[in-house]
Design a protein around this motif. Structure first.
Motif, mmCIF file in Angstrom:
data_model
loop_
_atom_site.group_PDB
_atom_site.id
_atom_site.type_symbol
_atom_site.label_atom_id
_atom_site.label_comp_id
_atom_site.label_asym_id
_atom_site.label_seq_id
_atom_site.Cartn_x
_atom_site.Cartn_y
_atom_site.Cartn_z
ATOM 1 N N SER A 105 -17.901 63.186 16.039
ATOM 2 C CA SER A 105 -19.360 63.087 15.861
ATOM 3 C C SER A 105 -19.668 62.589 14.147
ATOM 4 O O SER A 105 -18.930 62.743 13.755
ATOM 5 N N TYR A 106 -20.898 62.374 14.008
ATOM 6 C CA TYR A 106 -21.293 61.981 12.770
ATOM 7 C C TYR A 106 -22.606 62.231 12.321
ATOM 8 O O TYR A 106 -23.376 62.516 13.290
ATOM 9 N N LEU A 113 -21.556 68.238 13.453
ATOM 10 C CA LEU A 113 -20.904 69.555 13.849
ATOM 11 C C LEU A 113 -21.797 70.297 14.738
ATOM 12 O O LEU A 113 -21.348 70.652 15.778
ATOM 13 N N GLN A 134 -11.440 67.914 16.854
ATOM 14 C CA GLN A 134 -12.919 66.962 16.671
ATOM 15 C C GLN A 134 -12.696 65.938 15.226
ATOM 16 O O GLN A 134 -12.206 66.449 14.306
ATOM 17 N N SER A 136 -15.147 64.388 12.719
ATOM 18 C CA SER A 136 -16.530 64.574 12.116
ATOM 19 C C SER A 136 -16.652 63.651 10.964
ATOM 20 O O SER A 136 -15.714 63.819 9.863
ATOM 21 N N GLN A 138 -18.874 62.967 7.929
ATOM 22 C CA GLN A 138 -19.786 63.489 7.025
ATOM 23 C C GLN A 138 -20.606 62.115 6.294
ATOM 24 O O GLN A 138 -20.012 61.186 5.986
#
Length: 185
Positions: A105-106, A113, A134, A136, A138
């Motif tokens: 995810s980004y 998140l 995961q 992630s 940021q």
């Protein structure tokens, strides 16, 4: 038999950074135990939002069914995941069952998140197994240089390696289980 991984690029927006994030993740995949990889870019598919079939529905579900594990590269939009991803998830049903799913995810401060946490409950309903690990990213817009290389790759690379180890373990376990006792959920 080597494991097969489907990597879903969830963003369909113009000028998206998703393919760049997916490209970086695919470099990590090349160093893992996955032998075959299928990149499924939702921007390249016609998945009808009325979920009535047609378009690329059959192609998409066959590509999911082929995979031993799935990694979803997703942005966070308005504290959630993209609508195109929801359409893709709802387009398939049986294909998700007893399949390990991981998240890359980004986004901004949260690194996506919140989107991934929402996806965990959706995939639980579909009888998929989501990975605890995961990746992630940021402030993703600041993470890559002009050549598409991560400026500070150590933490994301470590998270990707952990995620891929978990997907490998679950991919092997669930592939064996499905072959001996098809999932009836």
């Amino acid at each position: 038999m080597s494991l097969r991984l489907a990597v879903i690029v969830a963003s369909v927006r113009k000028d998206r950074i998703g393919p760049q994030v997916a490209g970086w993740f695919l470099d990590a995949v090349r160093q893992s135990e996955f032998g075959e990889v299928d990149v499924i870019d939702l921007a390249e598919l016609d998945l009808p939002i009325d979920l009535g079939g047609g378009g690329d529905t059959e192609l998409f579900t066959k590509r999911l069914d082929w995979a031993d594990a799935i990694a979803i590269v997703t942005p966070e939009y308005n504290r959630g995941y993209p609508g195109a991803l929801k359409t893709a998830i709802d387009t398939a049903k049986r294909e998700w069952r007893a399949t390990p799913v991981g998240f890359v995810s980004y986004g901004g401060l949260s690194g996506g998140l919140r989107a991934a946490e929402q996806l965990r409950s959706v995939f639980a309903e579909l009888h998929a197994v989501t990975m605890q690990a995961q990746v992630s990213l940021q402030y993703v817009w600041d993470q890559f240089d002009d050549e598409g290389t991560l400026r500070a790759p150590d933490r994301p690379a470590s998270a990707a390696a952990t995620l891929l180890r978990q997907l490998t373990w679950w991919g092997n376990a669930l592939r064996t289980a499905r072959a001996t006792t098809p999932y009836d959920g």
